[in-house]
Write a protein that holds these residues in place. Sequence first.
Motif, PDB file in Angstrom:
ATOM      1  N   SER A  62      41.330  97.487  66.616  1.00 46.11           N
ATOM      2  CA  SER A  62      40.173  96.727  66.169  1.00 46.11           C
ATOM      3  C   SER A  62      39.504  97.391  64.977  1.00 46.11           C
ATOM      4  CB  SER A  62      39.169  96.534  67.312  1.00 46.11           C
ATOM      5  OG  SER A  62      38.521  97.742  67.603  1.00 46.11           O
ATOM      6  N   MET A  63      39.641  98.715  64.863  1.00 50.48           N
ATOM      7  CA  MET A  63      39.080  99.398  63.707  1.00 50.48           C
ATOM      8  C   MET A  63      39.854  99.053  62.442  1.00 50.48           C
ATOM      9  SD  MET A  63      38.013 103.063  65.377  1.00 50.48           S
ATOM     10  CE  MET A  63      38.463 104.002  63.968  1.00 50.48           C
ATOM     11  N   ASN A 114      40.968  96.069  61.796  1.00 48.57           N
ATOM     12  CA  ASN A 114      40.793  94.653  61.503  1.00 48.57           C
ATOM     13  C   ASN A 114      40.348  94.463  60.057  1.00 48.57           C
ATOM     14  OD1 ASN A 114      39.306  92.043  61.325  1.00 48.57           O
ATOM     15  ND2 ASN A 114      39.923  91.893  63.454  1.00 48.57           N
ATOM     16  N   TYR A 115      40.918  93.489  59.402  1.00 46.07           N
ATOM     17  CA  TYR A 115      40.692  93.320  57.971  1.00 46.07           C
ATOM     18  C   TYR A 115      39.222  93.082  57.628  1.00 46.07           C
ATOM     19  CZ  TYR A 115      41.194  91.525  53.259  1.00 46.07           C
ATOM     20  OH  TYR A 115      41.077  91.324  51.920  1.00 46.07           O
ATOM     21  N   GLU A 116      38.584  92.181  58.380  1.00 51.13           N
ATOM     22  CA  GLU A 116      37.214  91.853  58.002  1.00 51.13           C
ATOM     23  C   GLU A 116      36.155  92.628  58.752  1.00 51.13           C
ATOM     24  OE1 GLU A 116      38.465  87.638  58.307  1.00 51.13           O
ATOM     25  OE2 GLU A 116      36.627  87.368  57.182  1.00 51.13           O
ATOM     26  N   TYR A 117      36.434  92.948  59.995  1.00 51.56           N
ATOM     27  CA  TYR A 117      35.373  93.538  60.804  1.00 51.56           C
ATOM     28  C   TYR A 117      35.628  94.985  61.193  1.00 51.56           C
ATOM     29  CZ  TYR A 117      34.729  88.571  61.274  1.00 51.56           C
ATOM     30  OH  TYR A 117      34.584  87.251  61.003  1.00 51.56           O
ATOM     31  N   ALA A 159      36.075  99.005  61.286  1.00 54.23           N
ATOM     32  CA  ALA A 159      35.289 100.096  60.731  1.00 54.23           C
ATOM     33  C   ALA A 159      35.954 100.710  59.513  1.00 54.23           C
ATOM     34  CB  ALA A 159      35.073 101.153  61.810  1.00 54.23           C
ATOM     35  N   LEU A 190      35.471  98.658  56.380  1.00 54.99           N
ATOM     36  CA  LEU A 190      34.063  98.691  56.013  1.00 54.99           C
ATOM     37  C   LEU A 190      33.729 100.017  55.335  1.00 54.99           C
ATOM     38  CD1 LEU A 190      32.467  96.964  59.099  1.00 54.99           C
ATOM     39  CD2 LEU A 190      32.730  96.076  56.807  1.00 54.99           C
TER      40      LEU A 190
END
Lengths: 309, 281, 405
Positions: free
Chosen positions: A140-141, A143-146, A148, A151
């Motif tokens: 999940s870290m 993930n392209y848009e959300y 970490a 970001l």
Amino acid sequence: MKSTRWGIAIGHWFDSERLSTEKFAYILMAPAAIVMFGVVVYPFFYNVVISFSNMSLRHFRDWHLIGLKQYEEVFSGRIFYTVFLKTIIWTVVNVFFHVTIGVVLALILNRKLFGKAAIRTLLILPWAIPQVIVALTWRSMFNYEYGAINLFIAHYLRMAPVEWLGKPLEAFSACIITNIWLGFPFMMTIALGGLQSIPQELYEAADIDGASGWQKFWTVTAPLLRPVMIPAITLGIIWTFNNVNIIWLVSNGGEPSDQTHILVSYVYKAAFNLYRYGYAAALSMVIFVILFAFSLVFLKRTRASEVVY
Amino acid sequence: MKEKKGRFRKIIALILYLTVIGFTIIVLYPIINVFSISLRPADRLLSTSLKIIPDGASFHAYKVLFTETPFLLWFWNSVLISLTVTATGVVLASTAGYAFSRFNFYGKKSTMVGLLVTQMFPPTMLLLPMYIMLLKLHLINSYIGVIVIYTSTALPFCVWQMKGYYDTIPFSLEEAARIDGATRWGAFRKVVLPLAAPALVITALFSFMTAWAEYVVAAQVLQDTSLFTLPLGLKQFESSMSTQWGLYAAGSLIVSIPAVALFLFLSRWLISGLTLGSVKG
Amino acid sequence: MNRRYLLWVISLVIISFSCARSTISDPHQIVIWHQMRPDERVVLDQVLNEYMKQNPGIKVTALYKETEELRSGFQIAAIGGAGPDIVYGPSDQVGPFEVMQIIMPLDTLFSRDYLLKFNPKALVYSHGHLYQIADKIGNHLMLIYNKALLPNPPRTMDELIEIGKRFTHGSSNYGLVWNYTEPYFFIPFLTGYGGWVLDSLNNPTLDTPPMVSALKFIKALRDRYRIIPKSCDYETADALFKEGKAPMIINGPWSFGDYKKAGINFGVTRIPFIKETGLWPAPMVSPVGYSINASVPSWKIPQIVKLIKYLLSPEVQLKFTNAFNTIPTRVEVYDVPSVRDNKIVRESEYQMEIGRPMPIVPELRAIWDAMRPSYQAVLGGTESPEAAAKEMQKSAVEKIKEMNE
């Protein structure tokens, strides 16, 4: 009572020659060897037999031997060679970073440091926490848009976000990064233990000779750390080569497009999804032979199985 | 000149310290993420916000974990199995490793390589024959089958590790003890083992971790829910498209606590530095 | 030292006495393996406890295994002649189990009159014999929408795109989310353009114009209309819908309980109509039910049949339907007021009506494995839809050949 009788019996054994010394060695070694080989022998030979058979969906209970056909299948597909290459890259990169980071951190933690004990304990966490939730969290870290990581890259490094899980090379890297995170505490612990066996006097002698930190590392630390690290590195290579979990969890089963595979995850997918047990056994045997050949060469070069002193 | 060297040293020390802190942060971030998942309401694995304490955070998952699930039973089962594996592993590895380190006997090299060989076969295909073997021996749904398999998984590394460590302990120490009248076994126990404490710690930790977090074998062998270990229990919260992430994350964090505690407990022997000054003789 | 050694040996021996015989030959124990979600298991346990109270002397154990593990675990256990007495799962596991001969035919165990009480879709046949009786029909994808954000759902694809555009802004608000990278979640669009995966002889039919059109449409949703996120797996879609950042999600009945718990006031409807083709997207529908392990000894079968009949009874089905809004299979349950008036069940049925039964043959697995890489390549932009369709077809044919060797 009983123990002294045993002790005396064993003591008698050693006042004689070489043969009795061997006996003692066998007694020490037997339980471990029996457990090990007992557990592995049957499954191994079962697989050897199956690899020469046609066990699959249509021949689940009534399979029979068909010779080398499964092996032909393994070697004829081009995909075998590309996945093999990926597996080598996976293994080398992972083990290199595991060992380097582990040893460096162990060296630093071996000095006087504020909060050393706490830091040491925190650094063990990746080893302690169950792999599944960690792998999924890393996924999940990424993930392209959300995630970490993107970001962080976008905000602090002012670079374009990376399509971690959507492109083959990036997905492979994501798996490697996750596995490095998971694996370095193990090597760090081994190195910490190994550093304890190096007598302080050797460092003092080196200091008197005016050696720099770097030189001290290469002449004193590294050679004496070797016998302790070699087992970990050898087995680390073998385990990393055969590690299905991380690749599977982070890339969600080989995505994108079945590009993120190493040999063992490929065995799992090609075989279990399509019930091709004979083929899977043959592929597993090939993996086994590869690792066997590698270890023979590796062990010879490092002479790890000999007595040191 | 000396002043420059002193400042240089200080800068290096600072860089090294920052490196370690950096790694600690990298280690902690995903773990804090898992903690956030455990606090998040409505079982969401992902979140669009990066808040560590999510909106609507609560310890509800932890409460449910301890009061409404058999978590403590799984915990106890796992402790039982893992400690047995640890004890067996330490005993067998410390003795076998010693044999390999000090003796040269017929079949030694092949046995050592043989131990490694047992690790080389990809585990996925071993599951089927292992199940059949355990079935025939009536060891399905029992702890002994699981314990034996875990021990055999952990042993190769532990034996090699102990051997490697014993190799760094000079034989002269044992000789000195024997001259003083100790038996071979006594010398082993009283002189060598204490010096090998760091390796024993690693063996114990490794055996424990192998058993504590293992899922696949346990899932195939243990059928009775009252025998479930922690990994099997955690899996109950998972469902292919409907996982109770809050419970799963909370459970995972609690599961790591004993492992960390064990490390804390054993680490004073890991860095004992007992060889200091013992070589002179 | 040796005393300690001895102690270990003794304790290991004692532990070994806790070993058990295979439960399949135990006359007092019936074991069910299933893949029911956590909230469903609560109801299952209640129902089984009730059964055990009515039938003292029989212990029924239900063991949860995740769908994939259930499949492989059951195979491994069956080859050793052990395993559970009953296995509960979706209909697509019947195909492979039947070929491997690890489940037994049920034709002789349940009378024709009994079977007539069921919705015909609940009876799963393979090669002319009955192998599974289902207690729910479902697993089909639908359009689920957040009533608080969107009181009136779209009826046509064009309406959906309009609404989607309205709701998409910034980087975290999207009109529509769903696990679109997974082939199963792509099927409704394939059928909406008139395509399907297999023909009547179980050959793949993936290289067709509908496939190309459907692939292009998904790409358009993302790149042209931009109403779906750039990369969206199951968990991402789920999170966005639960957070209220997306008013619409395409998901199945398994998620109802979850969304209710998350406090979303949701509605359910058919995936919108495609004007171009004049078709409603048809998701795959599969019954989920009970099969019997082929290794069960014949003297045990009457007990097992009794338990299965209990689990398939109207009372038990009503419990599940009321709790989870699933579609029951006993015809008489449909007329019960709480079911008849249950809006979610009605809408779910509305979608199911035009759904297509999921093929249960083992070839379907090969189809999924063949579709996935090429489908993801199209999404990744490395392959054109036309090339991907050809690739999928080729790969599927190859895999099926390999599987059937």
